[in-house]
Write a protein that holds these residues in place. Structure first.
Motif, PDB file in Angstrom:
ATOM      1  N   ALA A   6      14.424 -14.868   1.376  1.00  0.00           N
ATOM      2  CA  ALA A   6      15.226 -14.458   0.246  1.00  0.00           C
ATOM      3  C   ALA A   6      15.177 -15.544  -0.797  1.00  0.00           C
ATOM      4  N   GLY A   7      15.663 -15.179  -2.020  1.00  0.00           N
ATOM      5  CA  GLY A   7      15.758 -16.167  -3.080  1.00  0.00           C
ATOM      6  C   GLY A   7      14.413 -16.672  -3.533  1.00  0.00           C
ATOM      7  N   GLY A   8      13.378 -15.821  -3.490  1.00  0.00           N
ATOM      8  CA  GLY A   8      12.060 -16.227  -3.960  1.00  0.00           C
ATOM      9  C   GLY A   8      11.255 -17.016  -2.960  1.00  0.00           C
ATOM     10  N   ARG A   9      11.801 -17.230  -1.788  1.00  0.00           N
ATOM     11  CA  ARG A   9      11.071 -17.957  -0.748  1.00  0.00           C
ATOM     12  C   ARG A   9      10.587 -16.985   0.325  1.00  0.00           C
ATOM     13  N   ARG A  10       9.360 -17.213   0.766  1.00  0.00           N
ATOM     14  CA  ARG A  10       8.794 -16.378   1.825  1.00  0.00           C
ATOM     15  C   ARG A  10       8.282 -17.274   2.941  1.00  0.00           C
ATOM     16  N   VAL A  11       8.596 -16.885   4.167  1.00  0.00           N
ATOM     17  CA  VAL A  11       8.174 -17.649   5.345  1.00  0.00           C
ATOM     18  C   VAL A  11       6.924 -17.002   5.914  1.00  0.00           C
ATOM     19  N   PHE A  12       5.842 -17.758   5.949  1.00  0.00           N
ATOM     20  CA  PHE A  12       4.603 -17.277   6.565  1.00  0.00           C
ATOM     21  C   PHE A  12       4.611 -17.700   8.024  1.00  0.00           C
ATOM     22  N   ARG A  13       4.537 -16.734   8.903  1.00  0.00           N
ATOM     23  CA  ARG A  13       4.633 -16.988  10.335  1.00  0.00           C
ATOM     24  C   ARG A  13       3.248 -16.992  10.984  1.00  0.00           C
ATOM     25  N   LEU A  14       3.110 -17.738  12.059  1.00  0.00           N
ATOM     26  CA  LEU A  14       1.827 -17.821  12.749  1.00  0.00           C
ATOM     27  C   LEU A  14       1.405 -16.432  13.204  1.00  0.00           C
ATOM     28  N   PRO A  15       0.242 -15.936  12.758  1.00  0.00           N
ATOM     29  CA  PRO A  15      -0.172 -14.581  13.115  1.00  0.00           C
ATOM     30  C   PRO A  15      -0.634 -14.494  14.558  1.00  0.00           C
ATOM     31  N   ASP A  16      -0.707 -13.273  15.043  1.00  0.00           N
ATOM     32  CA  ASP A  16      -1.217 -13.016  16.392  1.00  0.00           C
ATOM     33  C   ASP A  16      -2.700 -13.348  16.420  1.00  0.00           C
ATOM     34  N   LEU A  17      -3.093 -14.303  17.260  1.00  0.00           N
ATOM     35  CA  LEU A  17      -4.492 -14.732  17.335  1.00  0.00           C
ATOM     36  C   LEU A  17      -5.300 -13.918  18.328  1.00  0.00           C
ATOM     37  N   GLY A  18      -4.664 -12.930  18.951  1.00  0.00           N
ATOM     38  CA  GLY A  18      -5.397 -12.010  19.818  1.00  0.00           C
ATOM     39  C   GLY A  18      -5.353 -12.388  21.288  1.00  0.00           C
ATOM     40  N   GLU A  19      -5.677 -11.403  22.135  1.00  0.00           N
ATOM     41  CA  GLU A  19      -5.864 -11.565  23.582  1.00  0.00           C
ATOM     42  C   GLU A  19      -4.664 -12.226  24.265  1.00  0.00           C
ATOM     43  N   GLY A  20      -3.450 -11.833  23.813  1.00  0.00           N
ATOM     44  CA  GLY A  20      -2.258 -12.285  24.506  1.00  0.00           C
ATOM     45  C   GLY A  20      -1.913 -13.749  24.321  1.00  0.00           C
ATOM     46  N   LEU A  21      -2.561 -14.429  23.382  1.00  0.00           N
ATOM     47  CA  LEU A  21      -2.247 -15.832  23.157  1.00  0.00           C
ATOM     48  C   LEU A  21      -0.853 -15.946  22.541  1.00  0.00           C
ATOM     49  N   THR A  22      -0.075 -16.871  23.042  1.00  0.00           N
ATOM     50  CA  THR A  22       1.323 -16.968  22.631  1.00  0.00           C
ATOM     51  C   THR A  22       1.626 -18.161  21.752  1.00  0.00           C
TER      52      THR A  22
END
Length: 421
Positions: A6-22
């Motif tokens: 909110a407030g013009g800020r956006r949080v970029f989160r670590l994307p899913d890298l595939g194959e069940g990697l956590t």
């Protein structure tokens, strides 16, 4: 891949890298707090248990927060970087305005066409169109960056001498070779002990082979094989159709696929929890590949559906990607049987460790000229040793020996394969 906030800020989160990697470990940041970024700009390099990848941000603005330090791990879906302000294409165009009309046109075009985030790559601008000073930070592979950092080399200085500003591995190696003997000796004498943490691919491989030896009651059998006729077939194919690039590994892989159709127990895995042997329909053929980042096992999907030429092409494509550090996590997962050509290291034999949770691995030693009895007379032939390590829960030695003998017979008499086409 989208941000939230909110407030013009956006949080970029670590994307899913595939194959069940956590999770993934942050290898390095390409941006700092306060810097402006454009859409698709690489902001970080991370390493999972499968591969190292570059992470581009899907929107533009100013960096407010880096949520992890170098060496720290971030869970998939966890915050990676917070971006403030910016409207995407406008910031992109502004950021490249000083780089010249060709670069600006390419960047704005990419924004208008909706260029999406690419986890492995070096940006959307063609190398030939980017000025040397602008290209260096975006067109250098993670492997080269790591080599330079570990050896204290200045990438910016190297990029000024490299064509188009692209520093390659050979450039780093040449720079290291040019270092004075005095500085090298001083560096060596100062290093009494070195501790190298197991990370990424290396850690994943260590965990996998440890688990394999802990859980799988493996056994090995081997046999010496006259590969003279198989080499002759390879040479004939190279002469008749060099563009197909069919080599020895592709031919042995083709024999293995045929053998697994005859002995499906080896294309299986054990479900210990339910006490079941799971026989798999498709052959997802893995092959061991030594790379600068360590041993990896790319996987050819549904190898039973491919012709020998198609199989050779996939082996070549995946091998090149593995050595170049661009192999995706998905390309190294889901194997059902593995071939390991350790003969490339100049050794005759080995007892391979099964690639958990598979049931078996075929190994091939170097092919060398040796005395061999042919029709009662001594002759010089091209000989190799084949071995198979198998999970004794899925079959006994008779089945594993039958498979190995099948492979050996077809290596010695490759014409037999035509009966199964």
């Amino acid at each position: 891949m989208s941000g939230d906030g909110a407030g013009g800020r956006r949080v970029f989160r670590l994307p899913d890298l595939g194959e069940g990697l956590t999770e993934a470990e942050v290898l390095g940041w390409r941006v700092a707090v306060g810097e402006s970024v454009v859409t698709d700009q690489v902001v970080a390099e991370v390493e999972s248990a499968k591969a190292a990848v570059e992470i581009p941000v899907p929107f533009a603005g100013r960096v407010v927060t880096l949520h992890a330090g170098v060496g720290e791990r971030v869970e998939v879906g966890g915050p990676l970087v917070t971006i403030e302000g910016g409207d995407g294409a406008g910031v992109r165009a502004e950021a490249v305005a000083g780089a010249g009309p060709e670069v600006a046109r390419e960047e704005v075009s990419g924004a208008e066409s909706g260029s999406g985030p690419v986890l492995v790559g070096y940006g959307t601008v063609p190398v030939a169109d980017v000025p040397r000073d602008a290209l260096a930070p975006r067109a250098i592979s993670p492997l080269v960056r790591r080599m330079a950092a570990e050896n204290g080399l200045d990438l910016a200085a190297l990029s000024r001498e490299a064509p188009h500003g692209v520093v390659r591995r050979r450039d780093v190696e040449a720079a290291l070779a040019d270092r004075s003997p005095e500085s090298s000796a001083a560096s060596t004498s100062a290093a009494v002990e070195e501790r190298v943490p197991l990370r990424g691919v290396g850690r994943a491989m260590a965990e996998r082979v440890t688990r394999s030896r802990r859980e799988i009651p493996d056994a090995s059998v081997w046999v010496d094989v006259d590969a003279t006729e198989l080499l002759a077939v390879r040479d004939q194919l190279r002469a008749a159709a060099p563009e197909l690039g069919i080599g020895l590994l592709a031919l042995v892989a083709r024999v293995c696929v045929a053998g697994l159709a005859r002995f499906p127990e080896l294309n299986a895995r054990v479900d210990a929890r339910r006490g079941e042997l799971v026989r798999l329909r498709g052959v997802h053929l893995g092959f061991a590949a030594q790379t600068p980042r360590g041993l990896v096992v790319p996987v050819v999907r549904d190898a039973q559906r491919l012709s020998t030429a198609e199989l050779a092409a996939e082996l070549r494509r995946l091998g090149e990607a593995a050595r170049g550090g661009t192999l995706s996590a998905e390309a190294m997962a889901g194997g059902t049987f593995t071939v390991n050509n350790y003969g490339v290291f100049g050794v005759d034999g080995a007892t391979p460790i099964i690639n958990h949770p598979e049931a078996a691995m075929l190994g091939m030693g170097r092919v060398v000229q040796r005395p061999w009895v042919v029709d009662g007379a001594l002759a010089v032939r091209w000989v190799t040793q084949l071995s198979i390590t198998f999970d004794h829960r899925v079959c006994d030695g008779g089945t594993a020996g039958g498979f190995l003998r099948f492979v050996a017979d077809h290596v010695e008499r490759p014409a037999l394969l035509t009966a199964r086409l």
